[in-house]
Design a protein around this motif. Sequence first.
Motif, PDB file in Angstrom:
ATOM      1  N   VAL A  53       0.853  -1.178   0.000  1.00  0.00           N
ATOM      2  CA  VAL A  53       0.000   0.000   0.000  1.00  0.00           C
ATOM      3  C   VAL A  53       0.895   1.237   0.000  1.00  0.00           C
ATOM      4  CG1 VAL A  53      -0.212  -0.079   2.515  1.00  0.00           C
ATOM      5  CG2 VAL A  53      -1.899   1.154   1.210  1.00  0.00           C
ATOM      6  N   THR A  54       0.493   2.258  -0.759  1.00  0.00           N
ATOM      7  CA  THR A  54       1.217   3.524  -0.774  1.00  0.00           C
ATOM      8  C   THR A  54       0.429   4.528   0.050  1.00  0.00           C
ATOM      9  OG1 THR A  54       2.112   3.050  -2.961  1.00  0.00           O
ATOM     10  CG2 THR A  54       2.183   5.343  -2.239  1.00  0.00           C
ATOM     11  N   ILE A  55       1.114   5.118   1.019  1.00  0.00           N
ATOM     12  CA  ILE A  55       0.495   6.065   1.943  1.00  0.00           C
ATOM     13  C   ILE A  55       1.203   7.397   1.818  1.00  0.00           C
ATOM     14  CG2 ILE A  55      -0.018   6.524   4.366  1.00  0.00           C
ATOM     15  CD1 ILE A  55       0.320   3.457   4.770  1.00  0.00           C
ATOM     16  N   GLU A  56       0.421   8.471   1.767  1.00  0.00           N
ATOM     17  CA  GLU A  56       0.993   9.813   1.738  1.00  0.00           C
ATOM     18  C   GLU A  56       1.108  10.307   3.176  1.00  0.00           C
ATOM     19  OE1 GLU A  56      -1.609  12.003  -0.821  1.00  0.00           O
ATOM     20  OE2 GLU A  56      -0.607  11.255  -2.623  1.00  0.00           O
ATOM     21  N   VAL A  57       2.354  10.394   3.660  1.00  0.00           N
ATOM     22  CA  VAL A  57       2.613  10.861   5.019  1.00  0.00           C
ATOM     23  C   VAL A  57       3.298  12.223   4.962  1.00  0.00           C
ATOM     24  CG1 VAL A  57       2.775   8.544   5.998  1.00  0.00           C
ATOM     25  CG2 VAL A  57       4.829   9.659   5.165  1.00  0.00           C
ATOM     26  N   GLN A  58       3.155  12.989   6.029  1.00  0.00           N
ATOM     27  CA  GLN A  58       3.799  14.305   6.077  1.00  0.00           C
ATOM     28  C   GLN A  58       5.128  14.167   6.821  1.00  0.00           C
ATOM     29  OE1 GLN A  58       1.368  17.514   7.342  1.00  0.00           O
ATOM     30  NE2 GLN A  58       2.995  19.013   7.091  1.00  0.00           N
ATOM     31  N   MET A  59       6.209  14.509   6.100  1.00  0.00           N
ATOM     32  CA  MET A  59       7.550  14.456   6.664  1.00  0.00           C
ATOM     33  C   MET A  59       8.269  15.756   6.342  1.00  0.00           C
ATOM     34  SD  MET A  59       9.686  10.945   6.192  1.00  0.00           S
ATOM     35  CE  MET A  59       8.652  10.178   4.979  1.00  0.00           C
ATOM     36  N   PHE A  60       8.820  16.385   7.350  1.00  0.00           N
ATOM     37  CA  PHE A  60       9.562  17.628   7.167  1.00  0.00           C
ATOM     38  C   PHE A  60       8.732  18.688   6.442  1.00  0.00           C
ATOM     39  CE2 PHE A  60      12.704  14.103   6.889  1.00  0.00           C
ATOM     40  CZ  PHE A  60      13.236  14.254   8.153  1.00  0.00           C
ATOM     41  N   GLY A  61       7.435  18.718   6.736  1.00  0.00           N
ATOM     42  CA  GLY A  61       6.552  19.721   6.156  1.00  0.00           C
ATOM     43  C   GLY A  61       6.106  19.432   4.737  1.00  0.00           C
ATOM     44  N   ARG A  62       6.417  18.256   4.217  1.00  0.00           N
ATOM     45  CA  ARG A  62       6.029  17.900   2.846  1.00  0.00           C
ATOM     46  C   ARG A  62       5.307  16.559   2.848  1.00  0.00           C
ATOM     47  NH1 ARG A  62      10.894  18.944  -1.228  1.00  0.00           N
ATOM     48  NH2 ARG A  62       9.195  19.708  -2.501  1.00  0.00           N
ATOM     49  N   ILE A  63       4.410  16.403   1.888  1.00  0.00           N
ATOM     50  CA  ILE A  63       3.713  15.130   1.701  1.00  0.00           C
ATOM     51  C   ILE A  63       4.646  14.197   0.929  1.00  0.00           C
ATOM     52  CG2 ILE A  63       1.730  13.986   0.636  1.00  0.00           C
ATOM     53  CD1 ILE A  63       0.992  15.681   3.044  1.00  0.00           C
ATOM     54  N   THR A  64       4.885  13.018   1.506  1.00  0.00           N
ATOM     55  CA  THR A  64       5.805  12.051   0.913  1.00  0.00           C
ATOM     56  C   THR A  64       5.115  10.702   0.749  1.00  0.00           C
ATOM     57  OG1 THR A  64       7.614  13.143   2.069  1.00  0.00           O
ATOM     58  CG2 THR A  64       8.061  10.946   1.211  1.00  0.00           C
ATOM     59  N   PRO A  65       5.066  10.163  -0.488  1.00  0.00           N
ATOM     60  CA  PRO A  65       4.480   8.834  -0.675  1.00  0.00           C
ATOM     61  C   PRO A  65       5.427   7.758  -0.122  1.00  0.00           C
ATOM     62  CG  PRO A  65       5.212   9.737  -2.779  1.00  0.00           C
ATOM     63  CD  PRO A  65       5.473  10.776  -1.738  1.00  0.00           C
ATOM     64  N   THR A  66       4.868   6.846   0.667  1.00  0.00           N
ATOM     65  CA  THR A  66       5.634   5.789   1.301  1.00  0.00           C
ATOM     66  C   THR A  66       4.945   4.461   1.028  1.00  0.00           C
ATOM     67  OG1 THR A  66       6.225   7.337   3.049  1.00  0.00           O
ATOM     68  CG2 THR A  66       6.550   5.014   3.513  1.00  0.00           C
ATOM     69  N   THR A  67       5.690   3.478   0.566  1.00  0.00           N
ATOM     70  CA  THR A  67       5.116   2.171   0.256  1.00  0.00           C
ATOM     71  C   THR A  67       5.514   1.165   1.333  1.00  0.00           C
ATOM     72  OG1 THR A  67       5.216   2.654  -2.105  1.00  0.00           O
ATOM     73  CG2 THR A  67       4.955   0.354  -1.488  1.00  0.00           C
ATOM     74  N   VAL A  68       4.509   0.487   1.893  1.00  0.00           N
ATOM     75  CA  VAL A  68       4.727  -0.530   2.936  1.00  0.00           C
ATOM     76  C   VAL A  68       3.843  -1.739   2.629  1.00  0.00           C
ATOM     77  CG1 VAL A  68       5.380   1.130   4.712  1.00  0.00           C
ATOM     78  CG2 VAL A  68       2.998   0.493   4.459  1.00  0.00           C
ATOM     79  N   ASN A  69       4.077  -2.831   3.348  1.00  0.00           N
ATOM     80  CA  ASN A  69       3.270  -4.041   3.183  1.00  0.00           C
ATOM     81  C   ASN A  69       1.896  -3.871   3.823  1.00  0.00           C
ATOM     82  OD1 ASN A  69       5.360  -5.415   1.888  1.00  0.00           O
ATOM     83  ND2 ASN A  69       6.202  -6.115   3.827  1.00  0.00           N
ATOM     84  N   PHE A  70       0.920  -4.616   3.332  1.00  0.00           N
ATOM     85  CA  PHE A  70      -0.441  -4.578   3.879  1.00  0.00           C
ATOM     86  C   PHE A  70      -0.436  -4.794   5.397  1.00  0.00           C
ATOM     87  CE2 PHE A  70      -2.969  -6.036  -0.142  1.00  0.00           C
ATOM     88  CZ  PHE A  70      -2.837  -4.756  -0.675  1.00  0.00           C
TER      89      PHE A  70
END
Length: 76
Positions: A53-70
């Motif tokens: 699953v790709t999740i958009e998380v906020q890191m360092f003030g920016r939205i960053t797409p992060t891919t992790v396992n279900f």
Amino acid sequence: LPLTGSDLVSMGIDTDWVPEVDYDVGDYVRIISGAFAEFKGTVSAMDYEKEQVTIEVQMFGRITPTTVNFTQVQKV
């Protein structure tokens, strides 16, 4: 580190286990394990073939797409 389906096949182990997913694109979720544990974000994409699953998380003030396992994600 969890074994992938291809790892199991190469070891001669056949499995039809599929992780239970109670979230979908657009849902707000929390990452529960791995390098991004405790980050929260919105699901932007799901890959059922790779069980990721790709999740958009906020890191360092920016939205960053992060891919992790279900199995690393829990619906908030």
